[in-house]
Design a protein around this motif. Structure first.
Motif, PDB file in Angstrom:
ATOM      1  N   TYR A  30      -7.538  -3.089 -10.493  1.00 51.29           N
ATOM      2  CA  TYR A  30      -8.551  -2.412  -9.682  1.00 51.29           C
ATOM      3  C   TYR A  30      -7.886  -1.680  -8.518  1.00 51.29           C
ATOM      4  O   TYR A  30      -6.970  -2.216  -7.877  1.00 51.29           O
ATOM      5  N   LEU A  31      -8.373  -0.471  -8.248  1.00 49.46           N
ATOM      6  CA  LEU A  31      -7.851   0.337  -7.153  1.00 49.46           C
ATOM      7  C   LEU A  31      -8.719   0.171  -5.913  1.00 49.46           C
ATOM      8  O   LEU A  31      -9.945   0.050  -6.007  1.00 49.46           O
ATOM      9  N   TRP A  32      -8.052   0.218  -4.763  1.00 53.83           N
ATOM     10  CA  TRP A  32      -8.749   0.099  -3.480  1.00 53.83           C
ATOM     11  C   TRP A  32      -8.242   1.205  -2.552  1.00 53.83           C
ATOM     12  O   TRP A  32      -7.030   1.349  -2.360  1.00 53.83           O
ATOM     13  N   ILE A  33      -9.161   2.000  -2.012  1.00 47.43           N
ATOM     14  CA  ILE A  33      -8.788   3.049  -1.056  1.00 47.43           C
ATOM     15  C   ILE A  33      -8.716   2.440   0.335  1.00 47.43           C
ATOM     16  O   ILE A  33      -9.635   1.727   0.761  1.00 47.43           O
ATOM     17  N   THR A  34      -7.658   2.736   1.061  1.00 49.83           N
ATOM     18  CA  THR A  34      -7.506   2.188   2.412  1.00 49.83           C
ATOM     19  C   THR A  34      -7.441   3.271   3.481  1.00 49.83           C
ATOM     20  O   THR A  34      -7.322   2.954   4.663  1.00 49.83           O
ATOM     21  N   MET A  86      -4.452   6.924   0.651  1.00 50.90           N
ATOM     22  CA  MET A  86      -3.727   5.657   0.701  1.00 50.90           C
ATOM     23  C   MET A  86      -4.523   4.592  -0.030  1.00 50.90           C
ATOM     24  O   MET A  86      -5.756   4.584   0.015  1.00 50.90           O
ATOM     25  N   GLY A  87      -3.806   3.699  -0.710  1.00 53.08           N
ATOM     26  CA  GLY A  87      -4.518   2.646  -1.420  1.00 53.08           C
ATOM     27  C   GLY A  87      -3.595   1.575  -1.936  1.00 53.08           C
ATOM     28  O   GLY A  87      -2.387   1.566  -1.662  1.00 53.08           O
ATOM     29  N   ARG A  88      -4.193   0.686  -2.691  1.00 50.83           N
ATOM     30  CA  ARG A  88      -3.441  -0.394  -3.328  1.00 50.83           C
ATOM     31  C   ARG A  88      -4.077  -0.685  -4.672  1.00 50.83           C
ATOM     32  O   ARG A  88      -5.223  -0.306  -4.935  1.00 50.83           O
ATOM     33  N   GLN A  89      -3.341  -1.365  -5.539  1.00 46.97           N
ATOM     34  CA  GLN A  89      -3.848  -1.761  -6.848  1.00 46.97           C
ATOM     35  C   GLN A  89      -3.620  -3.249  -7.013  1.00 46.97           C
ATOM     36  O   GLN A  89      -2.498  -3.742  -6.823  1.00 46.97           O
ATOM     37  N   ASP A  90      -4.696  -3.982  -7.319  1.00 47.48           N
ATOM     38  CA  ASP A  90      -4.549  -5.434  -7.411  1.00 47.48           C
ATOM     39  C   ASP A  90      -4.007  -5.847  -8.776  1.00 47.48           C
ATOM     40  O   ASP A  90      -3.755  -5.004  -9.651  1.00 47.48           O
ATOM     41  N   ASP A  91      -3.822  -7.153  -8.957  1.00 49.70           N
ATOM     42  CA  ASP A  91      -3.204  -7.676 -10.179  1.00 49.70           C
ATOM     43  C   ASP A  91      -4.045  -7.420 -11.424  1.00 49.70           C
ATOM     44  O   ASP A  91      -3.525  -7.441 -12.547  1.00 49.70           O
ATOM     45  N   GLU A  92      -5.341  -7.174 -11.256  1.00 52.97           N
ATOM     46  CA  GLU A  92      -6.217  -6.909 -12.399  1.00 52.97           C
ATOM     47  C   GLU A  92      -6.365  -5.415 -12.676  1.00 52.97           C
ATOM     48  O   GLU A  92      -7.081  -5.016 -13.599  1.00 52.97           O
ATOM     49  N   GLN A 125       0.836  -1.188   0.000  1.00 53.92           N
ATOM     50  CA  GLN A 125       0.000   0.000   0.000  1.00 53.92           C
ATOM     51  C   GLN A 125       0.881   1.252   0.000  1.00 53.92           C
ATOM     52  O   GLN A 125       2.074   1.190   0.271  1.00 53.92           O
ATOM     53  N   GLY A 126       0.263   2.369  -0.325  1.00 53.50           N
ATOM     54  CA  GLY A 126       0.989   3.630  -0.333  1.00 53.50           C
ATOM     55  C   GLY A 126       0.090   4.748  -0.811  1.00 53.50           C
ATOM     56  O   GLY A 126      -1.126   4.563  -0.968  1.00 53.50           O
ATOM     57  N   GLU A 127       0.677   5.898  -1.074  1.00 58.07           N
ATOM     58  CA  GLU A 127      -0.106   7.028  -1.544  1.00 58.07           C
ATOM     59  C   GLU A 127      -0.390   6.868  -3.034  1.00 58.07           C
ATOM     60  O   GLU A 127       0.485   6.518  -3.825  1.00 58.07           O
ATOM     61  N   ILE A 128      -1.635   7.131  -3.423  1.00 56.48           N
ATOM     62  CA  ILE A 128      -2.020   7.052  -4.828  1.00 56.48           C
ATOM     63  C   ILE A 128      -1.545   8.306  -5.541  1.00 56.48           C
ATOM     64  O   ILE A 128      -1.910   9.422  -5.171  1.00 56.48           O
ATOM     65  N   VAL A 129      -0.723   8.130  -6.589  1.00 49.75           N
ATOM     66  CA  VAL A 129      -0.223   9.235  -7.399  1.00 49.75           C
ATOM     67  C   VAL A 129      -0.787   9.063  -8.805  1.00 49.75           C
ATOM     68  O   VAL A 129      -0.656   8.002  -9.414  1.00 49.75           O
ATOM     69  N   VAL A 130      -1.427  10.112  -9.317  1.00 55.30           N
ATOM     70  CA  VAL A 130      -2.146  10.032 -10.583  1.00 55.30           C
ATOM     71  C   VAL A 130      -1.380  10.713 -11.711  1.00 55.30           C
ATOM     72  O   VAL A 130      -0.831  11.811 -11.530  1.00 55.30           O
ATOM     73  N   TYR A 131      -1.383  10.063 -12.879  1.00 51.22           N
ATOM     74  CA  TYR A 131      -0.746  10.609 -14.082  1.00 51.22           C
ATOM     75  C   TYR A 131      -1.741  10.608 -15.232  1.00 51.22           C
ATOM     76  O   TYR A 131      -2.525   9.672 -15.373  1.00 51.22           O
TER      77      TYR A 131
END
Length: 329
Positions: free
Chosen positions: A186-190, A178-184, A142-148
């Motif tokens: 998909y983003l998840w906010i934590t 904070m969030g994570r991105q799964d293998d497919e 997990q970590g901070e979501i950075v958008v491009y």
């Protein structure tokens, strides 16, 4: 609004009891089983038939309260509890949760027909990518979501220092989420990076997801969890006064005002039971060890919520400083 739908329907079914409650629970269970099978690429004709009958008898009646034609809804602006998302989906209303900010014009990702994972905020829209930037406090993965992408702002007008705080050297926007991105993909906010805090024992806590989980209780309207630099977490709970009053009348707890009811030890203990039940899956150090009840609802009018109904933590903690300090004595 989805939380209110969940809460309202649950209360109505619980109050009805008997056959109505049994049919309602059967509808939810059948929908859950169908979804589990679908995720494994399987079907069951018998279950489909059962689910279809229950939909006509139960779920369609709930949909009728929304005009009878509602099939899709989109959620954004605040996190949608996975439990609430599953509940709405079980009623035959597809909820597609998305994510974005003003600085990203404003969408980053979204669930969509043919691409939905309830509880996630979906996949990035075309042309947009994200990176999960590790932070000192975030768990592994997990970590901070950075958008491009072309949707990312150039900066805040005439505020170069503020712009530098949120923009990376390669043009990414630091969302603060904070969030994570799964293998497919998909983003998840934590949680929120700035809301995370450390207990005295060195354990890190992200309060927002836990607060959302606790608010699923029919007796809890609003809640704030805190424990920064303390031995344990505490909870400041604004009860659902209508439900708490109904409980008091059923159990013979006399009161002459909302404030008096919130001060009653029996009401305090009852809310404690809800905190333990709804927080059963929390880690031991995450669970509030003590709690207090507040009879005044948090709102934009008393400056406890933002206009978009997000909790103003500093304001709440300042207003209830004495109450919170007493919990640690």
């Amino acid at each position: 609004i989805f939380n209110r739908i969940y809460d309202g329907v649950q209360k109505k079914m619980t109050a009805a009891g008997g056959l109505k409650l049994k049919l309602f629970n059967a509808t939810m269970n059948a929908a859950n089983k169908r979804r589990d099978l679908a995720e494994r690429g399987q079907t069951s004709p018998l279950l489909d038939l059962k689910s279809g009958v229950l939909d006509k008898v139960v779920a369609s009646k709930v949909r009728d309260r929304f005009g009878g034609r509602l099939r899709y809804a989109f959620s954004g602006g605040a996190a949608l509890s996975k439990e609430v998302g599953l509940f709405i989906d079980n009623l035959g209303i597809k909820v597609y949760e998305g994510y974005g900010l003003t600085e990203t014009s404003p969408i980053v990702s979204a669930n969509r027909p043919g691409g939905q994972k309830i509880g996630s905020i979906g996949k990035c829209i075309p042309g947009v990518t994200v990176k999960i930037a590790p932070t000192e406090t975030a768990p592994e993965g997990q970590g901070e979501i950075v958008v491009y992408g072309p949707n990312v702002m150039q900066g805040y007008h005439n505020l170069p220092e503020k712009t530098a705080e949120v923009m990376t050297e390669d043009g990414g926007f630091r969302t603060g989420d904070m969030g994570r991105q799964d293998d497919e993909g998909y983003l998840w906010i934590t949680g929120r990076v700035k809301e995370q805090y450390k207990l005295e024992n060195g354990k890190y806590v992200v309060p927002a997801p836990m607060e959302e989980q606790l608010k699923l209780s029919p007796l809890i309207n609003q809640v704030l969890i805190d424990g920064a630099n303390r031995l344990f977490n505490i909870a400041l709970v604004v009860p659902d006064m209508e439900s708490l009053k109904a409980w008091a009348q059923e159990t013979g707890v006399a009161f002459d005002s909302d404030e008096a009811l919130c001060a009653d030890p029996r009401a305090h203990a009852r809310i404690g039971e809800e905190l333990a039940s709804c927080g059963a899956e929390f880690k031991g150090y995450e669970r509030p060890k003590k709690w207090a009840l507040a009879h005044e609802e948090f709102s934009p009018a008393n400056d406890m919520l933002t206009p978009t109904l997000k909790l103003k933590r500093r304001n709440v903690m300042a207003a209830y400083e004495a109450t919170i300090e007493a919990l640690y004595e």
